[in-house]
Structure formats: structure tokens, C-alpha cells
Design a protein around this motif. Structure first.
Motif, PDB file in Angstrom:
ATOM      1  N   LEU A 206       6.714   7.532  -4.897  1.00 13.16           N
ATOM      2  CA  LEU A 206       5.754   7.108  -5.486  1.00 13.16           C
ATOM      3  C   LEU A 206       5.214   6.136  -4.912  1.00 13.16           C
ATOM      4  O   LEU A 206       5.297   4.524  -3.775  1.00 13.16           O
ATOM      5  CB  LEU A 206       6.345   5.938  -6.652  1.00 13.16           C
ATOM      6  N   ALA A 207       3.338   6.168  -4.624  1.00 14.38           N
ATOM      7  CA  ALA A 207       2.860   5.288  -3.788  1.00 14.38           C
ATOM      8  C   ALA A 207       1.095   4.792  -4.133  1.00 14.38           C
ATOM      9  O   ALA A 207       0.485   4.318  -3.346  1.00 14.38           O
ATOM     10  CB  ALA A 207       2.537   5.591  -1.947  1.00 14.38           C
ATOM     11  N   MET A 208       1.088   5.177  -5.486  1.00 16.11           N
ATOM     12  CA  MET A 208      -0.189   4.907  -5.966  1.00 16.11           C
ATOM     13  C   MET A 208      -0.409   3.413  -5.978  1.00 16.11           C
ATOM     14  O   MET A 208      -0.376   2.810  -5.875  1.00 16.11           O
ATOM     15  CB  MET A 208      -0.345   5.552  -7.819  1.00 16.11           C
ATOM     16  N   GLY A 209      -1.940   3.994  -5.816  1.00 19.05           N
ATOM     17  CA  GLY A 209      -2.227   2.591  -5.722  1.00 19.05           C
ATOM     18  C   GLY A 209      -2.514   1.328  -4.326  1.00 19.05           C
ATOM     19  O   GLY A 209      -2.826   0.908  -4.143  1.00 19.05           O
ATOM     20  N   MET A 210      -2.113   2.160  -3.276  1.00 23.21           N
ATOM     21  CA  MET A 210      -1.568   1.557  -2.215  1.00 23.21           C
ATOM     22  C   MET A 210      -2.215   1.317  -0.795  1.00 23.21           C
ATOM     23  O   MET A 210      -2.914   2.616  -0.782  1.00 23.21           O
ATOM     24  CB  MET A 210       0.374   1.494  -1.828  1.00 23.21           C
ATOM     25  N   ASP A 211      -2.477   0.677   0.442  1.00 21.71           N
ATOM     26  CA  ASP A 211      -3.383  -0.093   1.307  1.00 21.71           C
ATOM     27  C   ASP A 211      -2.106   1.947   1.970  1.00 21.71           C
ATOM     28  O   ASP A 211      -1.581   2.196   1.672  1.00 21.71           O
ATOM     29  CB  ASP A 211      -3.662  -0.344   1.543  1.00 21.71           C
ATOM     30  N   GLU A 212      -2.869   1.845   2.970  1.00 22.58           N
ATOM     31  CA  GLU A 212      -2.523   2.129   4.203  1.00 22.58           C
ATOM     32  C   GLU A 212      -0.873   1.544   4.772  1.00 22.58           C
ATOM     33  O   GLU A 212       0.083   2.640   4.755  1.00 22.58           O
ATOM     34  CB  GLU A 212      -3.478   2.543   5.440  1.00 22.58           C
ATOM     35  N   GLY A 213      -0.972   0.313   4.630  1.00 13.17           N
ATOM     36  CA  GLY A 213       0.562   0.458   5.103  1.00 13.17           C
ATOM     37  C   GLY A 213       1.508   0.703   4.056  1.00 13.17           C
ATOM     38  O   GLY A 213       2.085   0.218   4.576  1.00 13.17           O
ATOM     39  N   GLY A 214       1.245   0.012   2.999  1.00 17.81           N
ATOM     40  CA  GLY A 214       1.935   0.394   2.366  1.00 17.81           C
ATOM     41  C   GLY A 214       2.314   1.718   1.763  1.00 17.81           C
ATOM     42  O   GLY A 214       3.810   1.606   1.897  1.00 17.81           O
ATOM     43  N   ARG A 215       1.481   2.298   1.489  1.00 16.65           N
ATOM     44  CA  ARG A 215       2.107   4.071   1.832  1.00 16.65           C
ATOM     45  C   ARG A 215       3.299   4.582   3.055  1.00 16.65           C
ATOM     46  O   ARG A 215       4.131   4.653   3.084  1.00 16.65           O
ATOM     47  CB  ARG A 215       0.648   5.031   1.906  1.00 16.65           C
TER      48      ARG A 215
END
Length: 336
Positions: A206-215
């Protein structure tokens, strides 16, 4: 599902590769319709889909009668579509050759009555149960769920009592969870080592709405946990569901046509990880249509998966695209 019709003019990659679409849905709702004519039209676009597995979506449930038996209406519906397909009037593909239905396992041992009724209604095609248990503290994912579940479903004692009814009947369990819930799937697999658990969509990182680093952080967390999941030999996985917005790829929000090359570039790390971790004999490819139509069309979806697996051997491709699904769901399908 505005992108469902995109990319239909893409040339078909590996048109000779026989496929069992291991996971799709059918329903007739005000906002979306996907029935025999719609799936037949997608199959006719060129990928060699020999058979499909229907997975519950709370469609066509009975309007009355005992609450526990209302889900049996969906099996009746899915089996009716299968009978239409078996006539051959809609092409070679055997739609709904296997049926995965819904039953509330939290009913405990009493759910056995529902399972037996599904078996009768399925006309020999009923294969297992899916009970969606997707849970997140973030409310955003619930926009894309037809029937959001309450938290903690799989940890309840009554759920395990109901789950215990599956194995003796030779039924599978499709687990629909986010990656943050994979520990619950592992605990279930450990408690019931003789029951096959099918991990839908590789356990949705689950990575909705995250930037590249968050993903990237979510990918690292998901891939490490997935390796632990794969240590349980009674768990197999479905490779797909990548068109859903949960992954955070953002294809659902793009105005331009999403090509198979773009999909393959974004999906590759996840697909390759799933196959590496479980191995081809425990992976089955899926369209998750029409739900994945949030991001792409049916042709580019399969093209993207085929491009990612282009380096696999013929034997591994046979397992990924048809063999594993046929074995796990007990499908007698002409793959010659």
C-alpha cells in the motif's frame, strides 16, 4: 474504469502463449458493467485466454432467504455465465471455469452449510472462498472497495472455526490483504498447513499518494515480508492487481493512454520479486479485470506482464500463465 478500453490497437505480444486468467470479476452495477459480452470482447482482442477463474465481488447475491445463504446467489450467477461460455457460442475461452465465492467464515462451523450450498450451485466449478479483509488506517483505499470489511477479521476465533471447514472439503482460500496484514496470513497458514491459501495480488504493498522515496520504503518492507510469507509451502500467489490505485503508480490519474511499456517499467520490480520469491510453480498471472481497468486496457495489461517475463523459459511461462492456476484450482482446460 475509464482506461479499460485503452491500448486495444497494441500488437499482441506472444499471441501463442496459452493463458488461464486466474482472477477476474463480473457484475452489473449502475457505474460499471462486466458480463459475458464484455469479457468475451476483451478476450477476442488477441491474447490466447483459454479459461478464467471468477472471483467474488458481492454480485448477484440473493435478495432474500437466510443471510448466510445469500452469497450462494453469486455462485449461481457465475455458473450461469460459465454455462453460456461452455456452449462455445462466445469463443474458445471457457469463462468462469473455476469459481471462487464468498462466505462469511466468521460464522464459525456453521459456515459449512454455506460452503455445501455453493458446491451444489457451482455445478462442479466451485473451488474456494474469498473473504476480503483489506484494512488500513488510511481511509483513502476504501474509495475503491465495494464492501469494506471491519478490522481484525482473520484474527477472530470464529473466523478460524469457519476456516477449518475449508480443508476437509478440498477448498482454497483467497486472501485479499494489504502488505501490513501479511503476518495474519502467515499465522493462518501456520495454523492450517493442509489448506491452500492464495495470496491475491501479491499482498498489495500500500503506497497510495506517496512520492518515489515513500514507495521505495514500502517496496523494501513488502519484499522482505513476502519472502517470509513464501516460506509457507501452502501459500501461492496471484501476480497482478497492479492496475489498482493502491500501489501508488498513478496510472489511474493520467490523461494520456497508458502503454504496455510504461506499465512494464513500473510493474517490473514487483512482478520479478513475486516470481523470484514464490517460483513459477506457485505463481499464477491474473488480469483482475475490470478492476485493473482503473489504470489500463486488457491488451496492454497482458502485454506488460509478457514483456516482464520475456526472459523466462518456456516451462516457467507455462506454469505462470496457465499451469499453476490449473493445478491449484483443479481446472481441466485444453492448453494444447
Amino acid at each position: 474504469m475509464k482506461k479499460r478500453f485503452e491500448g486495444r490497437d497494441e500488437p499482441i505480444v506472444e499471441p501463442e502463449l496459452a493463458i488461464i486468467d486466474a482472477h477476474h470479476h463480473m457484475f452489473d452495477r449502475p457505474a460499471a458493467r462486466y458480463l459475458m459480452h464484455e469479457i468475451a470482447a476483451d478476450v477476442a482482442l488477441g491474447h490466447d485466454i483459454r479459461a478464467t477463474v471468477y472471483v467474488e465481488s458481492h454480485a448477484m447475491m440473493r435478495a432474500d432467504g437466510p443471510e448466510a445463504l445469500r452469497p450462494v446467489g453469486e455462485t449461481e450467477f457465475a455458473n450461469g455465465i460459465a454455462a453460456m461460455s461452455a456452449s462455445g457460442d462466445y469463443g474458445r475461452c471457457r469463462v468462469n471455469a473455476g469459481i471462487v465465492s464468498f462466505a462469511d467464515l466468521a460464522l464459525g462451523a456453521a459456515v459449512g452449510e454455506t460452503l455445501d450450498a455453493h458446491a451444489v450451485a457451482g455445478g462442479g466449478r466451485f473451488r474456494g472462498i474469498r473473504q476480503v479483509t483489506l484494512y488500513s488506517r488510511n481511509p483513502e483505499p476504501y474509495r475503491y472497495m465495494f464492501a469494506p470489511p471491519p478490522p481484525g477479521v482473520m484474527t477472530a476465533a470464529t473466523f478460524r472455526e469457519g476456516f477449518a471447514e475449508l480443508g476437509p472439503r478440498g477448498l482454497t482460500f483467497d486472501a485479499a490483504v494489504f502488505h501490513t496484514q501479511l503476518d495474519e496470513v502467515m499465522a493462518l497458514a501456520d495454523a492450517f498447513p493442509d489448506t491452500t491459501i492464495v495470496l491475491d495480488h501479491m499482498g498489495f504493498p500500500l503506497a497510495m499518494g506517496m512520492d518515489e522515496g515513500g514507495r521505495a520504503g514500502i517496496f523494501a518492507e513488502w519484499s522482505a515480508t513476502l519472502r517470509e510469507v513464501a516460506r509457507r509451502g501452502n501459500i501461492v500467489t496471484k501476480v497482478g492487481g497492479l492496475g489498482m490505485p493502491f500501489w501508488g503508480f498513478g496510472f489511474d490519474g493520467r490523461d494520456e493512454v497508458v502503454t504496455s511499456d510504461a506499465l512494464a517499467a513500473a510493474w517490473r520490480p514487483y512482478v520479478e520479486t513475486g516470481i523470484e520469491v514464490f517460483g513459477p510453480d506457485r505463481c499464477m498471472m491474473e488480469s483482475n479485470f475490470p478492476a485493473d481497468g482503473h489504470s489500463c486496457g486488457y491488451v496492454p495489461l497482458w502485454n506488460a506482464l509478457k514483456k516482464i517475463t520475456a526472459g523466462c523459459s518456456a516451462q516457467d511461462k507455462a506454469a505462470l500463465y496457465s499451469g499453476t492456476a490449473a493445478r491449484v484450482y483443479g481446472l481441466d482446460v485444453d492448453l494444447g
